[in-house]
Write a protein that holds these residues in place. Sequence first.
Motif, PDB file in Angstrom:
ATOM      1  N   ALA A 163     -57.674  -4.952  29.000  1.00 26.02           N
ATOM      2  CA  ALA A 163     -56.385  -5.649  28.979  1.00 26.02           C
ATOM      3  C   ALA A 163     -55.442  -5.148  30.069  1.00 26.02           C
ATOM      4  O   ALA A 163     -54.240  -5.400  30.007  1.00 26.02           O
ATOM      5  CB  ALA A 163     -55.732  -5.464  27.606  1.00 26.02           C
ATOM      6  N   GLY A 164     -55.973  -4.409  31.057  1.00 22.94           N
ATOM      7  CA  GLY A 164     -55.139  -3.978  32.177  1.00 22.94           C
ATOM      8  C   GLY A 164     -54.747  -2.523  32.168  1.00 22.94           C
ATOM      9  O   GLY A 164     -54.025  -2.073  33.056  1.00 22.94           O
ATOM     10  N   GLY A 165     -55.185  -1.764  31.161  1.00 27.18           N
ATOM     11  CA  GLY A 165     -54.906  -0.340  31.118  1.00 27.18           C
ATOM     12  C   GLY A 165     -53.802   0.030  30.144  1.00 27.18           C
ATOM     13  O   GLY A 165     -52.967  -0.790  29.759  1.00 27.18           O
ATOM     14  N   LEU A 166     -53.820   1.306  29.734  1.00 27.30           N
ATOM     15  CA  LEU A 166     -52.811   1.843  28.822  1.00 27.30           C
ATOM     16  C   LEU A 166     -51.551   2.184  29.615  1.00 27.30           C
ATOM     17  O   LEU A 166     -51.614   2.856  30.638  1.00 27.30           O
ATOM     18  CB  LEU A 166     -53.352   3.092  28.134  1.00 27.30           C
ATOM     19  N   VAL A 167     -50.390   1.722  29.126  1.00 26.17           N
ATOM     20  CA  VAL A 167     -49.139   1.970  29.857  1.00 26.17           C
ATOM     21  C   VAL A 167     -48.145   2.814  29.073  1.00 26.17           C
ATOM     22  O   VAL A 167     -47.125   3.226  29.612  1.00 26.17           O
ATOM     23  CB  VAL A 167     -48.467   0.642  30.291  1.00 26.17           C
ATOM     24  N   GLY A 168     -48.411   3.084  27.787  1.00 27.56           N
ATOM     25  CA  GLY A 168     -47.477   3.904  27.030  1.00 27.56           C
ATOM     26  C   GLY A 168     -47.929   4.160  25.617  1.00 27.56           C
ATOM     27  O   GLY A 168     -48.802   3.472  25.088  1.00 27.56           O
ATOM     28  N   ASN A 169     -47.324   5.206  25.019  1.00 29.60           N
ATOM     29  CA  ASN A 169     -47.584   5.562  23.628  1.00 29.60           C
ATOM     30  C   ASN A 169     -46.272   5.783  22.907  1.00 29.60           C
ATOM     31  O   ASN A 169     -45.278   6.186  23.506  1.00 29.60           O
ATOM     32  CB  ASN A 169     -48.420   6.843  23.526  1.00 29.60           C
ATOM     33  N   ALA A 170     -46.275   5.524  21.613  1.00 29.33           N
ATOM     34  CA  ALA A 170     -45.085   5.755  20.797  1.00 29.33           C
ATOM     35  C   ALA A 170     -45.531   6.155  19.400  1.00 29.33           C
ATOM     36  O   ALA A 170     -46.708   6.024  19.036  1.00 29.33           O
ATOM     37  CB  ALA A 170     -44.213   4.508  20.744  1.00 29.33           C
ATOM     38  N   GLU A 171     -44.589   6.638  18.625  1.00 32.98           N
ATOM     39  CA  GLU A 171     -44.846   7.057  17.247  1.00 32.98           C
ATOM     40  C   GLU A 171     -43.680   6.574  16.402  1.00 32.98           C
ATOM     41  O   GLU A 171     -42.522   6.672  16.812  1.00 32.98           O
ATOM     42  CB  GLU A 171     -44.963   8.575  17.197  1.00 32.98           C
ATOM     43  N   ALA A 172     -43.974   6.017  15.232  1.00 33.70           N
ATOM     44  CA  ALA A 172     -42.909   5.480  14.381  1.00 33.70           C
ATOM     45  C   ALA A 172     -43.284   5.661  12.919  1.00 33.70           C
ATOM     46  O   ALA A 172     -44.460   5.748  12.568  1.00 33.70           O
ATOM     47  CB  ALA A 172     -42.684   4.000  14.681  1.00 33.70           C
ATOM     48  N   GLU A 173     -42.264   5.709  12.070  1.00 37.03           N
ATOM     49  CA  GLU A 173     -42.475   5.691  10.624  1.00 37.03           C
ATOM     50  C   GLU A 173     -42.431   4.244  10.157  1.00 37.03           C
ATOM     51  O   GLU A 173     -41.397   3.587  10.252  1.00 37.03           O
ATOM     52  CB  GLU A 173     -41.399   6.525   9.927  1.00 37.03           C
ATOM     53  N   ILE A 174     -43.549   3.748   9.684  1.00 41.29           N
ATOM     54  CA  ILE A 174     -43.659   2.360   9.249  1.00 41.29           C
ATOM     55  C   ILE A 174     -44.349   2.332   7.900  1.00 41.29           C
ATOM     56  O   ILE A 174     -45.413   2.933   7.726  1.00 41.29           O
ATOM     57  CB  ILE A 174     -44.471   1.511  10.258  1.00 41.29           C
ATOM     58  N   GLY A 175     -43.755   1.658   6.954  1.00 43.46           N
ATOM     59  CA  GLY A 175     -44.386   1.503   5.647  1.00 43.46           C
ATOM     60  C   GLY A 175     -44.626   2.808   4.927  1.00 43.46           C
ATOM     61  O   GLY A 175     -45.591   2.928   4.171  1.00 43.46           O
ATOM     62  N   GLY A 176     -43.794   3.812   5.175  1.00 40.18           N
ATOM     63  CA  GLY A 176     -43.931   5.081   4.480  1.00 40.18           C
ATOM     64  C   GLY A 176     -44.934   6.029   5.096  1.00 40.18           C
ATOM     65  O   GLY A 176     -45.294   7.037   4.473  1.00 40.18           O
ATOM     66  N   GLY A 177     -45.398   5.752   6.308  1.00 40.52           N
ATOM     67  CA  GLY A 177     -46.354   6.635   6.963  1.00 40.52           C
ATOM     68  C   GLY A 177     -46.149   6.655   8.466  1.00 40.52           C
ATOM     69  O   GLY A 177     -45.442   5.811   9.023  1.00 40.52           O
ATOM     70  N   THR A 178     -46.757   7.627   9.123  1.00 38.77           N
ATOM     71  CA  THR A 178     -46.660   7.733  10.575  1.00 38.77           C
ATOM     72  C   THR A 178     -47.674   6.800  11.221  1.00 38.77           C
ATOM     73  O   THR A 178     -48.861   6.825  10.887  1.00 38.77           O
ATOM     74  CB  THR A 178     -46.928   9.179  11.038  1.00 38.77           C
ATOM     75  N   VAL A 179     -47.187   5.970  12.136  1.00 37.66           N
ATOM     76  CA  VAL A 179     -48.031   5.026  12.862  1.00 37.66           C
ATOM     77  C   VAL A 179     -47.934   5.350  14.345  1.00 37.66           C
ATOM     78  O   VAL A 179     -46.840   5.515  14.884  1.00 37.66           O
ATOM     79  CB  VAL A 179     -47.600   3.572  12.604  1.00 37.66           C
ATOM     80  N   TYR A 180     -49.086   5.438  15.002  1.00 35.35           N
ATOM     81  CA  TYR A 180     -49.161   5.724  16.425  1.00 35.35           C
ATOM     82  C   TYR A 180     -49.458   4.419  17.154  1.00 35.35           C
ATOM     83  O   TYR A 180     -50.396   3.697  16.803  1.00 35.35           O
ATOM     84  CB  TYR A 180     -50.249   6.759  16.701  1.00 35.35           C
ATOM     85  N   ILE A 181     -48.643   4.109  18.165  1.00 42.50           N
ATOM     86  CA  ILE A 181     -48.685   2.810  18.827  1.00 42.50           C
ATOM     87  C   ILE A 181     -49.029   3.006  20.299  1.00 42.50           C
ATOM     88  O   ILE A 181     -48.385   3.791  20.996  1.00 42.50           O
ATOM     89  CB  ILE A 181     -47.334   2.077  18.704  1.00 42.50           C
ATOM     90  N   GLY A 182     -50.049   2.295  20.755  1.00 42.68           N
ATOM     91  CA  GLY A 182     -50.393   2.286  22.172  1.00 42.68           C
ATOM     92  C   GLY A 182     -50.038   0.938  22.773  1.00 42.68           C
ATOM     93  O   GLY A 182     -50.252  -0.104  22.145  1.00 42.68           O
ATOM     94  N   SER A 183     -49.486   0.950  23.982  1.00 37.54           N
ATOM     95  CA  SER A 183     -49.123  -0.286  24.671  1.00 37.54           C
ATOM     96  C   SER A 183     -50.016  -0.481  25.880  1.00 37.54           C
ATOM     97  O   SER A 183     -50.129   0.404  26.731  1.00 37.54           O
ATOM     98  CB  SER A 183     -47.662  -0.235  25.125  1.00 37.54           C
ATOM     99  N   CYS A 184     -50.668  -1.628  25.937  1.00 33.61           N
ATOM    100  CA  CYS A 184     -51.534  -1.974  27.057  1.00 33.61           C
ATOM    101  C   CYS A 184     -50.788  -2.926  27.987  1.00 33.61           C
ATOM    102  O   CYS A 184     -49.889  -3.661  27.567  1.00 33.61           O
ATOM    103  CB  CYS A 184     -52.797  -2.680  26.572  1.00 33.61           C
TER     104      CYS A 184
END
Length: 222
Positions: A163-184
């Motif tokens: 999809a063109g490569g990884l451009v960023g990462n983030a971390e958030a509290e969603i639905g009562g748990g830690t979710v790690y998000i990668g952006s392509c």
Amino acid sequence: MIRESDRATRPIIAVAVVLTAAIVGCGPTPATPTLVASPTGSIAPAATAEGPSASAAGTGSQSSAPSPSAAIQVDPGLLAFIPDAVDGVQLTFDPETSATIAADPSVAPDAASLAVALAIVPGSSAADDLAVVSVVRLRDPAKDDAWFRDWRDTYDQAACNPAGGLVGNAEAEIGGGTVYIGSCAGGVRTYHTRLAAAGIVVSITALGSRRLGEKVMAALQR
């Protein structure tokens, strides 16, 4: 000697490549390869331009017997951990993608069972909104944070490269748990979380302004 981190990366490459093939294959431009090479060098069917089959019944409503040679069980019952629908979009068990991942022997050391579900807006293309959700039950629920970091990082690289490569990462509290998000590049996002009490990892590859991946994470059964 095989390092623990190496064992973590091999299976998740198989998961990420197959799921990203499903996303790319749903787009208006057909995916160039029709076969995907697994980390072990075997060749597995990839999604076609029409994407993987979404004709199965609703979440958890039918079973798929694993291949006799597969060490992993395809278990639609795992989809009980995810919602039946998000934002009015049904999550549907995909037996074909589930079986493709489960048949790869490199996944077996870490995954005991798995299931894949699709959320696709009817009539949409990949330029709109969709999510491919994998629910994996670990053989060893005590896998540590370093292992999970390897899982996420390797998944994101494998998922984002087409999809063109990884451009960023983030971390958030969603639905009562830690979710790690990668952006392509190109708008594809990945989402990861652990349901520690159940020994489950949920990983999602998603696309679209409706952020279906984020909404699945918000509605998980923790």
